[in-house]
Enzyme design. Structure first.
Site, PDB file in Angstrom:
ATOM      1  N   ASN A   9      -3.237   3.725  -4.151  1.00 14.33           N
ATOM      2  CA  ASN A   9      -2.693   2.714  -3.251  1.00 14.33           C
ATOM      3  C   ASN A   9      -2.426   1.464  -4.086  1.00 14.33           C
ATOM      4  O   ASN A   9      -3.342   0.738  -4.436  1.00 14.33           O
ATOM      5  CB  ASN A   9      -3.703   2.418  -2.127  1.00 14.33           C
ATOM      6  N   TRP A  10      -1.157   1.278  -4.389  1.00 12.62           N
ATOM      7  CA  TRP A  10      -0.781   0.140  -5.253  1.00 12.62           C
ATOM      8  C   TRP A  10      -0.752  -1.188  -4.509  1.00 12.62           C
ATOM      9  O   TRP A  10      -0.519  -2.234  -5.116  1.00 12.62           O
ATOM     10  CB  TRP A  10       0.597   0.400  -5.890  1.00 12.62           C
ATOM     11  N   LYS A  11      -0.896  -1.139  -3.192  1.00 13.84           N
ATOM     12  CA  LYS A  11      -0.859  -2.366  -2.384  1.00 13.84           C
ATOM     13  C   LYS A  11       0.391  -3.188  -2.752  1.00 13.84           C
ATOM     14  O   LYS A  11       1.441  -2.595  -3.000  1.00 13.84           O
ATOM     15  CB  LYS A  11      -2.177  -3.139  -2.555  1.00 13.84           C
ATOM     16  N   HIS A  94      -4.977   1.143   7.169  1.00 10.35           N
ATOM     17  CA  HIS A  94      -5.786   0.579   6.080  1.00 10.35           C
ATOM     18  C   HIS A  94      -6.505  -0.671   6.597  1.00 10.35           C
ATOM     19  O   HIS A  94      -5.950  -1.402   7.429  1.00 10.35           O
ATOM     20  CB  HIS A  94      -4.882   0.226   4.887  1.00 10.35           C
ATOM     21  N   GLU A  96      -6.899  -3.477   5.377  1.00  9.50           N
ATOM     22  CA  GLU A  96      -6.146  -4.718   5.182  1.00  9.50           C
ATOM     23  C   GLU A  96      -5.117  -4.900   6.305  1.00  9.50           C
ATOM     24  O   GLU A  96      -4.839  -6.019   6.742  1.00  9.50           O
ATOM     25  CB  GLU A  96      -5.496  -4.729   3.787  1.00  9.50           C
ATOM     26  N   GLU A 166     -13.110   4.416   3.895  1.00  7.95           N
ATOM     27  CA  GLU A 166     -13.097   3.230   3.036  1.00  7.95           C
ATOM     28  C   GLU A 166     -13.946   2.138   3.673  1.00  7.95           C
ATOM     29  O   GLU A 166     -13.443   1.380   4.530  1.00  7.95           O
ATOM     30  CB  GLU A 166     -11.662   2.709   2.868  1.00  7.95           C
ATOM     31  N   GLY A 172     -12.268  -3.451  -3.280  1.00  8.37           N
ATOM     32  CA  GLY A 172     -11.987  -4.552  -4.203  1.00  8.37           C
ATOM     33  C   GLY A 172     -13.207  -5.373  -4.585  1.00  8.37           C
ATOM     34  O   GLY A 172     -13.076  -6.441  -5.184  1.00  8.37           O
ATOM     35  N   SER A 212     -13.594   0.670  -4.532  1.00  3.85           N
ATOM     36  CA  SER A 212     -14.122   0.457  -5.890  1.00  3.85           C
ATOM     37  C   SER A 212     -14.339   1.762  -6.668  1.00  3.85           C
ATOM     38  O   SER A 212     -15.288   1.877  -7.449  1.00  3.85           O
ATOM     39  CB  SER A 212     -15.405  -0.375  -5.844  1.00  3.85           C
ATOM     40  N   GLY A 233      -7.534   1.921  -5.315  1.00  2.00           N
ATOM     41  CA  GLY A 233      -6.744   0.695  -5.304  1.00  2.00           C
ATOM     42  C   GLY A 233      -6.599   0.137  -6.710  1.00  2.00           C
ATOM     43  O   GLY A 233      -5.793   0.608  -7.528  1.00  2.00           O
ATOM     44  N   GLY A 234      -7.402  -0.859  -7.037  1.00  4.83           N
ATOM     45  CA  GLY A 234      -7.292  -1.586  -8.308  1.00  4.83           C
ATOM     46  C   GLY A 234      -7.199  -0.684  -9.539  1.00  4.83           C
ATOM     47  O   GLY A 234      -6.371  -0.919 -10.426  1.00  4.83           O
TER      48      GLY A 234
HETATM   49  P1  13P Z   1     -10.119  -0.721  -4.561  1.00 12.37           P
HETATM   50  O1  13P Z   1     -10.112   0.641  -5.248  1.00 12.37           O
HETATM   51  O2  13P Z   1      -9.414  -1.768  -5.309  1.00 12.37           O
HETATM   52  O3  13P Z   1     -11.499  -1.080  -4.133  1.00 12.37           O
HETATM   53  O4  13P Z   1      -9.279  -0.539  -3.218  1.00 12.37           O
HETATM   54  C1  13P Z   1      -9.540   0.533  -2.404  1.00 12.37           C
HETATM   55  C2  13P Z   1      -8.479   0.635  -1.380  1.00 12.37           C
HETATM   56  O5  13P Z   1      -8.311  -0.221  -0.543  1.00 12.37           O
HETATM   57  C3  13P Z   1      -7.594   1.820  -1.425  1.00 12.37           C
HETATM   58  O6  13P Z   1      -6.839   1.942  -0.274  1.00 12.37           O
END
Ligand code: 13P
Length: 255
Positions: A9-11, A94, A96, A166, A172, A212, A233-234
């Protein structure tokens, strides 16, 4: 057998040239063809990333979608538009989106239904906040989110869905859940789906962990019996880090 999956997930990161460069670089480093890898870039990158993904046998995912097919919905993107871009998966609900954009369980349910109807596989995200965890509400929150999101679907649709657990506090933060805790929540998700639909459906659904995930902890999550992969994510933004995660995941899964 549930095919293990790692989704990126590149956001709201990367431009087109960075994204295409990533895919080519990542594909060079990959020795894990059996494992399904999904790249979920922002909408403006879908066409270019999709083309690069198809060159390398990777799957394409979007990060959100509206439930209507067309109409006066300024700023929204429809399932038909995603189909047109040959999108395979779509992340729905998600945290977010829920937290920053006010998405409700009911809206999530409409999006899941629309994705299933248009044969785009939803990656349904569920997870508790820190406050809910501290109040021992984790399993109740997850049950409510899953039950509402899947209400009214056929078992034949549900079995193809991917669910990502999640925990909001793990996203994050550098503070991942333990594999044991994530496995227990995944088991609970299967229990709920077993009761809402049937046992076979519960066994077929793929459940990912997200929050994470990195190259050091991916192995423990892949070893957990009820977890079939990760939503990253990150750590999915750097091609060599993401390739290390996928290669480790494949080694563990196909050992
Ligand atoms: P991180 O891996 O940066 O914690 O993000 C997880 C995420 O929100 C994937 O959708």
């Amino acid at each position: 057998m549930r095919i293990p999956m790692i989704a990126a997930n590149w956001k709201m990161h990367k431009n087109i040239s960075e994204a295409v460069q990533f895919i080519d670089q990542y594909a060079e480093l990959l020795n894990a063809a059996q494992l399904e890898t999904v790249i979920c870039p922002a909408f403006p990158l879908l066409a270019a990333v999709g083309e690069a993904c198809r060159r390398h046998g990777l799957r394409l995912g979007a990060q959100n979608m509206y439930w209507e097919t067309a109409g006066a919905f300024t700023g929204e993107v429809s399932p038909l538009m995603l189909k047109d871009l040959q999108v395979d998966y779509v992340i729905i609900g998600h945290s977010e989106r829920r937290r920053l954009f006010g998405e409700t369980d009911q809206q999530v349910a409409r999006k899941i239904k629309a994705a299933c109807q248009h044969e785009i596989i939803p990656i349904l995200c569920v997870g508790e906040t820190l406050e809910q965890r501290q109040a021992q509400q984790t399993l109740g929150v997850i049950s409510e989110q899953v039950t509402t999101a899947l209400a009214g679907l056929d078992p034949s649709q549900v079995r193809k869905i991917v669910i990502a657990y999640e925990p909001v506090w793990a996203i994050g933060s550098g503070l991942a859940a333990t594999a044991a805790d994530a496995d227990a929540v995944a088991a609970q998700v299967r229990k709920i789906i077993g009761e809402q639909f049937n046992l076979k459906t519960a066994q077929d659904v793929r459940i990912l962990y997200g929050g994470s995930v990195n190259r050091d902890n991916i192995a423990e999550f892949m070893q957990a019996a009820e977890i079939d992969g990760a939503l990253v994510g990150g750590a999915s933004l750097d091609a060599s880090v993401f390739a290390a995660i996928v290669n480790t995941a494949a080694e563990v899964s196909f050992a």
